[in-house]
Scaffold this active site. Structure first.
Site, PDB file in Angstrom:
ATOM      1  N   LYS A   1     -57.078   2.098 -18.611  1.00 43.10           N
ATOM      2  CA  LYS A   1     -56.882   3.235 -17.701  1.00 43.10           C
ATOM      3  C   LYS A   1     -58.231   3.899 -17.488  1.00 43.10           C
ATOM      4  CE  LYS A   1     -53.596   5.551 -15.552  1.00 43.10           C
ATOM      5  NZ  LYS A   1     -52.348   5.078 -14.951  1.00 43.10           N
TER       6      LYS A   1
ATOM      7  N   GLY B   1     -54.316   2.372  -8.367  1.00 40.67           N
ATOM      8  CA  GLY B   1     -54.205   3.809  -8.123  1.00 40.67           C
ATOM      9  C   GLY B   1     -53.427   4.521  -9.217  1.00 40.67           C
ATOM     10  N   ASP B   2     -53.430   5.825  -9.155  1.00 35.96           N
ATOM     11  CA  ASP B   2     -52.608   6.700 -10.000  1.00 35.96           C
ATOM     12  C   ASP B   2     -52.682   8.063  -9.312  1.00 35.96           C
ATOM     13  OD1 ASP B   2     -51.177   6.840 -12.775  1.00 35.96           O
ATOM     14  OD2 ASP B   2     -52.449   8.590 -12.821  1.00 35.96           O
TER      15      ASP B   2
ATOM     16  N   LYS C   1     -46.414  -1.165 -21.671  1.00 37.82           N
ATOM     17  CA  LYS C   1     -45.745  -1.293 -20.371  1.00 37.82           C
ATOM     18  C   LYS C   1     -46.036  -2.654 -19.748  1.00 37.82           C
ATOM     19  CE  LYS C   1     -46.297   2.172 -17.688  1.00 37.82           C
ATOM     20  NZ  LYS C   1     -46.735   3.165 -16.696  1.00 37.82           N
TER      21      LYS C   1
HETATM   22  P1  NDP Z   1     -49.561  11.212  -6.675  1.00 35.54           P
HETATM   23  O1  NDP Z   1     -50.896  11.822  -6.767  1.00 35.54           O
HETATM   24  O2  NDP Z   1     -49.224  10.384  -5.480  1.00 35.54           O
HETATM   25  O3  NDP Z   1     -48.436  12.355  -6.783  1.00 35.54           O
HETATM   26  C1  NDP Z   1     -48.378  13.247  -7.860  1.00 35.54           C
HETATM   27  C2  NDP Z   1     -47.339  14.305  -7.543  1.00 35.54           C
HETATM   28  O4  NDP Z   1     -47.146  15.106  -8.708  1.00 35.54           O
HETATM   29  C3  NDP Z   1     -47.767  15.257  -6.441  1.00 35.54           C
HETATM   30  O5  NDP Z   1     -46.621  15.722  -5.757  1.00 35.54           O
HETATM   31  C4  NDP Z   1     -48.436  16.395  -7.214  1.00 35.54           C
HETATM   32  O6  NDP Z   1     -48.399  17.648  -6.530  1.00 35.54           O
HETATM   33  C5  NDP Z   1     -47.547  16.460  -8.445  1.00 35.54           C
HETATM   34  N1  NDP Z   1     -48.320  16.942  -9.611  1.00 35.54           N
HETATM   35  C6  NDP Z   1     -49.445  16.416 -10.133  1.00 35.54           C
HETATM   36  N2  NDP Z   1     -49.874  17.132 -11.186  1.00 35.54           N
HETATM   37  C7  NDP Z   1     -48.995  18.146 -11.316  1.00 35.54           C
HETATM   38  C8  NDP Z   1     -48.886  19.224 -12.211  1.00 35.54           C
HETATM   39  N3  NDP Z   1     -49.780  19.413 -13.201  1.00 35.54           N
HETATM   40  N4  NDP Z   1     -47.829  20.068 -12.055  1.00 35.54           N
HETATM   41  C9  NDP Z   1     -46.915  19.865 -11.071  1.00 35.54           C
HETATM   42  N5  NDP Z   1     -46.968  18.857 -10.186  1.00 35.54           N
HETATM   43  C10 NDP Z   1     -47.991  18.021 -10.306  1.00 35.54           C
HETATM   44  O7  NDP Z   1     -49.359  10.376  -8.037  1.00 35.54           O
HETATM   45  P2  NDP Z   1     -48.356   9.170  -8.318  1.00 35.54           P
HETATM   46  O8  NDP Z   1     -47.079   9.403  -7.607  1.00 35.54           O
HETATM   47  O9  NDP Z   1     -49.087   7.902  -8.131  1.00 35.54           O
HETATM   48  O10 NDP Z   1     -48.140   9.331  -9.901  1.00 35.54           O
HETATM   49  C11 NDP Z   1     -47.167  10.240 -10.453  1.00 35.54           C
HETATM   50  C12 NDP Z   1     -46.906   9.883 -11.906  1.00 35.54           C
HETATM   51  O11 NDP Z   1     -46.421   8.527 -11.972  1.00 35.54           O
HETATM   52  C13 NDP Z   1     -48.109   9.919 -12.832  1.00 35.54           C
HETATM   53  O12 NDP Z   1     -47.685  10.283 -14.123  1.00 35.54           O
HETATM   54  C14 NDP Z   1     -48.575   8.472 -12.846  1.00 35.54           C
HETATM   55  O13 NDP Z   1     -49.319   8.176 -14.009  1.00 35.54           O
HETATM   56  C15 NDP Z   1     -47.235   7.775 -12.862  1.00 35.54           C
HETATM   57  N6  NDP Z   1     -47.258   6.389 -12.418  1.00 35.54           N
HETATM   58  C16 NDP Z   1     -47.752   6.045 -11.186  1.00 35.54           C
HETATM   59  C17 NDP Z   1     -47.720   4.729 -10.789  1.00 35.54           C
HETATM   60  C18 NDP Z   1     -48.131   4.325  -9.404  1.00 35.54           C
HETATM   61  O14 NDP Z   1     -47.928   3.147  -9.083  1.00 35.54           O
HETATM   62  N7  NDP Z   1     -48.665   5.193  -8.589  1.00 35.54           N
HETATM   63  C19 NDP Z   1     -47.258   3.655 -11.677  1.00 35.54           C
HETATM   64  C20 NDP Z   1     -46.656   4.135 -12.911  1.00 35.54           C
HETATM   65  C21 NDP Z   1     -46.701   5.459 -13.257  1.00 35.54           C
HETATM   66  P3  NDP Z   1     -49.677  18.103  -5.613  1.00 35.54           P
HETATM   67  O15 NDP Z   1     -49.525  17.352  -4.325  1.00 35.54           O
HETATM   68  O16 NDP Z   1     -49.503  19.572  -5.488  1.00 35.54           O
HETATM   69  O17 NDP Z   1     -50.900  17.711  -6.377  1.00 35.54           O
END
Ligand code: NDP
Length: 447
Positions: free
Chosen positions: A128, A167-168, A116
């Site tokens: 990571k 973050g993640d 990526k």
């Molecule tokens: P957040 O913690 O901000 O949000 C995650 C969301 O997904 C929440 O709504 C959470 O629900 C839900 N979630 C998490 N685990 C599960 C699960 N097992 N089943 C159902 N829902 C779930 O994370 P991000 O938005 O930062 O990241 C989301 C994805 O994007 C990840 O895969 C991350 O690796 C990827 N990503 C993030 C980047 C970033 O800049 N932040 C960059 C590139 C990729 P709940 O609130 O109930 O926990």
């Protein structure tokens, strides 16, 4: 099935070493299968043992994180950092705090991050890290003490020219602030060692929005190039309601789409009138509450407990929550309901058989390592601003983000076309990301 003996051998060796690392093996298999055309045509890749070296992280750091909860009890979690590959720049990649975190998940994420980051065209290697600590239900004080304990070990392994976390899942602005603060105290330096920082201490405008916005810029460009189409008038499904989901929904709406569903780990909300994003932001970002609360202010919307958004018909699907959230069964339902394009906001949210189903049904599939690269791209821009001690405007960062996302589409399609694969964004992204890192490794000798 592998078509080259070399890729098969590398995969089988990896499988024999750590058969329990399911997510990591899934990612390795997917990438190795995908880059085989390049491996076949370039014997230098095998001569230089590039695949063997790429599937093995440069360094694996595992540590104990002991911290004190509000009741005065000592809690112990596991901390990790996988520094995967720094051939094209310092290790770069997020930290994930979630109860499901283990070495396999972080290795898969670190491995994907290498390709990526390469696709962004910036000088960033891949890594990571994270912990099995869950922020849900913890007080601010507990989160702060955990972050300080975590950084008390991690700080000796990272640095602005060595390894720059971000973050993640579970690591948002609050956690980044605590982590950065502890690094600054321990290292006695104020540098761009972390991205996603607050705007008052070295953060970049548009970093918060970058992954979600970038996902929509990428999707828009793909729709334009491959379908002569756009978001305008399309029904959009977004899973999750975290950082990526919220800003993907925001940009999808701004580009003329209608977002009708969003979710969290308890279920999803369906608002046929279009999701009121301000309300979702209030629930998830400010109150840190459950998505089901949406129906108290929007009685026409429905909350469906324990189900996934994919059962609701849409033309554009943006999975933005977590890995393996679209299974083959979900894919069949989306296809039956007329989905046109699936663009991954999360990392590896689509299972291999679901990807197969989309490809067989001619649904355009946009792989996360390309479509969600906007976050790390703006992290790269944050590093540049930190080094120069300047802050660019929102528009300046956003314009660069758009340029990078369009270039990723172009580079992926060009790589696919070089190997006669047609407009294949999936294999094209893997090959384009791989070739840059492989070339750098060959040029720099054995390490
Ligand atoms: P957040 O913690 O901000 O949000 C995650 C969301 O997904 C929440 O709504 C959470 O629900 C839900 N979630 C998490 N685990 C599960 C699960 N097992 N089943 C159902 N829902 C779930 O994370 P991000 O938005 O930062 O990241 C989301 C994805 O994007 C990840 O895969 C991350 O690796 C990827 N990503 C993030 C980047 C970033 O800049 N932040 C960059 C590139 C990729 P709940 O609130 O109930 O926990």
């Amino acid at each position: 099935m592998f078509q080259t003996e070399y890729a098969q051998r590398v995969f089988e060796a990896q499988e024999a070493r750590t058969p329990w690392e399911k997510e990591f093996l899934q990612a390795v298999r997917e990438v190795l299968l995908s880059i085989e055309p390049a491996v076949r045509e370039n014997p230098a890749i095998e001569q230089h043992a590039i695949l063997e070296r790429m599937v093995e992280p440069d360094r694996q750091i595992r540590f104990r994180v002991a911290w004190v909860d509000d009741a005065g009890r000592i809690q112990v979690n596991r901390g990790y950092r996988f520094e995967f590959n720094n051939a094209i720049g310092p290790y770069k990649g997020g930290l994930r705090f979630h109860s499901t975190v283990n070495a396999s998940i972080l290795k898969f994420l670190g491995f994907e991050q290498v390709f990526k980051n390469s696709l962004t065209g910036l000088w960033m290697g891949g890594g990571k890290g994270g912990s099995d600590f869950d922020t849900h239900g913890k007080s601010d004080g507990e989160v702060m003490r955990f972050c300080q304990a975590f950084m008390s070990e991690l700080y000796r392994h990272i640095g602005p020219n060595t390894d720059i976390p971000a973050g993640d899942i579970g690591v948002g602005g609050r956690e980044v602030g605590y982590l950065f603060g502890q690094y600054r105290r321990l290292a006695n330096e104020f540098t761009g060692v972390f991205t996603g920082k607050g705007l008052d201490f070295g953060g970049s405008l548009a970093r918060t929005e970058a992954t979600g916005y970038g996902l929509c810029y990428y999707t828009q460009e793909v729709l334009r190039v491959l379908k002569d189409d756009s978001f305008e008038g399309k029904t959009v499904s977004v899973s999750g309601s975290g950082n990526v989901s919220i800003f993907a929904a925001e940009k999808a709406i701004a580009l003329g789409g209608k977002v009708v569903v969003m979710s969290d780990s308890s279920g999803y909300i369906h608002d046929p009138n279009g999701i009121d994003l301000d309300e979702v932001k209030d629930i998830k970002l400010r109150r840190r509450a459950r998505i089901s609360e949406y129906t108290t202010t929007h009685p026409s919307a429905q909350f469906v407990a324990g189900k996934k958004v994919w059962e609701v018909p849409c033309q554009i699907a943006l999975p933005c929550a977590t890995q393996n959230e679209i299974t083959a069964e979900d894919a069949r339902q989306l296809i039956a309901n007329g989905v046109v394009i699936v663009a991954e906001g999360a990392n590896m949210p689509t299972t291999p058989d679901a990807i197969e189903a989309f490809r067989a049904a001619q649904v355009v599939f946009c792989p996360g390592k390309a479509s969600n690269a906007g976050g790390v791209a703006v992290s790269g821009l944050e590093m540049a601003q930190d080094s120069m001690r300047v802050a660019w405007t929102f528009e300046e960062v956003d314009t660069r983000l758009q340029t990078i996302m369009k270039k990723i589409v172009g580079d992926s399609l060009a790589a696919a076309s070089r190997y006669g694969l047609g407009p294949d964004l999936f294999n094209g992204a893997n090959i384009a990301g791989f070739e840059r890192v492989a070339g750098a490794m060959i040029d720099q000798g054995v390490f």
